[in-house]
Design an enzyme around this catalytic site. Sequence first.
Site, PDB file in Angstrom:
ATOM      1  N   GLU A 104       0.846  -1.197   0.000  1.00  0.00           N
ATOM      2  CA  GLU A 104       0.000   0.000   0.000  1.00  0.00           C
ATOM      3  C   GLU A 104       0.882   1.249   0.000  1.00  0.00           C
ATOM      4  O   GLU A 104       2.006   1.220   0.522  1.00  0.00           O
ATOM      5  CB  GLU A 104      -0.912  -0.066   1.250  1.00  0.00           C
ATOM      6  CG  GLU A 104      -1.847   1.090   1.459  1.00  0.00           C
ATOM      7  CD  GLU A 104      -2.902   1.264   0.371  1.00  0.00           C
ATOM      8  OE1 GLU A 104      -2.504   1.543  -0.770  1.00  0.00           O
ATOM      9  OE2 GLU A 104      -4.107   1.160   0.664  1.00  0.00           O
ATOM     10  N   ASP A 108      -3.495   5.986   6.462  1.00  0.00           N
ATOM     11  CA  ASP A 108      -3.867   7.259   7.080  1.00  0.00           C
ATOM     12  C   ASP A 108      -4.737   6.944   8.308  1.00  0.00           C
ATOM     13  O   ASP A 108      -4.209   6.666   9.378  1.00  0.00           O
ATOM     14  CB  ASP A 108      -4.592   8.085   6.005  1.00  0.00           C
ATOM     15  CG  ASP A 108      -4.915   9.496   6.446  1.00  0.00           C
ATOM     16  OD1 ASP A 108      -5.186   9.704   7.634  1.00  0.00           O
ATOM     17  OD2 ASP A 108      -4.922  10.401   5.595  1.00  0.00           O
ATOM     18  N   PHE A 157      -0.953  16.350   3.985  1.00  0.00           N
ATOM     19  CA  PHE A 157      -1.346  15.707   2.732  1.00  0.00           C
ATOM     20  C   PHE A 157      -0.151  15.721   1.784  1.00  0.00           C
ATOM     21  O   PHE A 157       0.436  16.774   1.527  1.00  0.00           O
ATOM     22  CB  PHE A 157      -2.539  16.426   2.104  1.00  0.00           C
ATOM     23  CG  PHE A 157      -3.136  15.640   0.982  1.00  0.00           C
ATOM     24  CD1 PHE A 157      -4.031  14.608   1.232  1.00  0.00           C
ATOM     25  CD2 PHE A 157      -2.760  15.900  -0.336  1.00  0.00           C
ATOM     26  CE1 PHE A 157      -4.553  13.854   0.195  1.00  0.00           C
ATOM     27  CE2 PHE A 157      -3.283  15.149  -1.380  1.00  0.00           C
ATOM     28  CZ  PHE A 157      -4.182  14.128  -1.116  1.00  0.00           C
ATOM     29  N   ARG A 173       8.925  11.826  -8.868  1.00  0.00           N
ATOM     30  CA  ARG A 173       9.849  10.897  -8.210  1.00  0.00           C
ATOM     31  C   ARG A 173       9.960  11.154  -6.717  1.00  0.00           C
ATOM     32  O   ARG A 173      10.293  10.262  -5.949  1.00  0.00           O
ATOM     33  CB  ARG A 173      11.263  11.067  -8.777  1.00  0.00           C
ATOM     34  CG  ARG A 173      11.405  10.634 -10.200  1.00  0.00           C
ATOM     35  CD  ARG A 173      12.735  11.110 -10.745  1.00  0.00           C
ATOM     36  NE  ARG A 173      12.948  10.553 -12.066  1.00  0.00           N
ATOM     37  CZ  ARG A 173      13.568   9.391 -12.284  1.00  0.00           C
ATOM     38  NH1 ARG A 173      14.055   8.702 -11.278  1.00  0.00           N
ATOM     39  NH2 ARG A 173      13.683   8.934 -13.506  1.00  0.00           N
TER      40      ARG A 173
HETATM   41  P1  IMP Z   1      -7.200   5.488   5.086  1.00  0.00           P
HETATM   42  O1  IMP Z   1      -8.312   4.540   4.767  1.00  0.00           O
HETATM   43  O2  IMP Z   1      -7.691   6.715   5.825  1.00  0.00           O
HETATM   44  O3  IMP Z   1      -6.024   4.865   5.778  1.00  0.00           O
HETATM   45  O4  IMP Z   1      -6.724   6.115   3.723  1.00  0.00           O
HETATM   46  C1  IMP Z   1      -5.954   5.443   2.830  1.00  0.00           C
HETATM   47  C2  IMP Z   1      -6.065   6.026   1.452  1.00  0.00           C
HETATM   48  O5  IMP Z   1      -6.307   7.468   1.467  1.00  0.00           O
HETATM   49  C3  IMP Z   1      -4.737   5.861   0.765  1.00  0.00           C
HETATM   50  O6  IMP Z   1      -4.673   4.618   0.105  1.00  0.00           O
HETATM   51  C4  IMP Z   1      -4.720   7.044  -0.179  1.00  0.00           C
HETATM   52  O7  IMP Z   1      -5.387   6.714  -1.373  1.00  0.00           O
HETATM   53  C5  IMP Z   1      -5.502   8.133   0.520  1.00  0.00           C
HETATM   54  N1  IMP Z   1      -4.611   9.077   1.224  1.00  0.00           N
HETATM   55  C6  IMP Z   1      -4.474   9.230   2.557  1.00  0.00           C
HETATM   56  N2  IMP Z   1      -3.590  10.191   2.851  1.00  0.00           N
HETATM   57  C7  IMP Z   1      -3.126  10.656   1.666  1.00  0.00           C
HETATM   58  C8  IMP Z   1      -2.145  11.677   1.298  1.00  0.00           C
HETATM   59  O8  IMP Z   1      -1.499  12.347   2.145  1.00  0.00           O
HETATM   60  N3  IMP Z   1      -1.940  11.842  -0.037  1.00  0.00           N
HETATM   61  C9  IMP Z   1      -2.606  11.139  -0.985  1.00  0.00           C
HETATM   62  N4  IMP Z   1      -3.514  10.192  -0.696  1.00  0.00           N
HETATM   63  C10 IMP Z   1      -3.776   9.945   0.625  1.00  0.00           C
END
Ligand code: IMP
Length: 179
Positions: A104, A108, A157, A173
Amino acid sequence: MPQATISLHNKEFAPYLPEAQITAAVRDLAARINRDYAGQTPLFVAVLNGSFMFAADLLKDVTLDCEVAFIRVASYAGTSTTGEVKEILGLQEDVQGRHLIIVEDIVDTGHTMQAMLQQLRAQQPASVEVATLLIKPDCLQHELHIKYQGLAIPNDFVVGYGLDYDGLGRNYRDLYRVV
Ligand code: IMP
């Protein structure tokens, strides 16, 4: 070190983690996986779209016999009690009895990972571990054991190295964070 800020849609992003630091973290993860799975044939389950660059680089440093599958996670609005429902799409492989490593880009809140782990465990693999490039420990809302963590970052973010802001930014990159 990347020098310039980048604009994506309506937001500005400043250089955050350079490619060299990402590469070093990815190599460390691959080395640990090579040691831990010696003699086994794990199935890497890479979560699209965000993990495509991480998965490619990680797998280049994995020296085990291994297989790779790609999945997506679809989100649906659930009932008021279930909240958002996340469903795994695209897994063709029979995972029963296999050693799985979920790949993954970022964990988050952990909602996505929690849902994936639940659905994969229901298919009775021999084991399931998680390799994530990034984790935001301050945001985590689930008790998850994430064995392979590349870099822990604050609650910012970020984009680049596969991660996007509304579709843009995956191609860089380096990692950038919103200003
Ligand atoms: P979670 O379910 O809250 O853990 O979120 C996971 C998904 O949210 C990741 O697979 C990303 O697609 C998106 N995501 C969470 N934080 C970020 C970030 O800082 N940048 C870009 N995508 C993020």
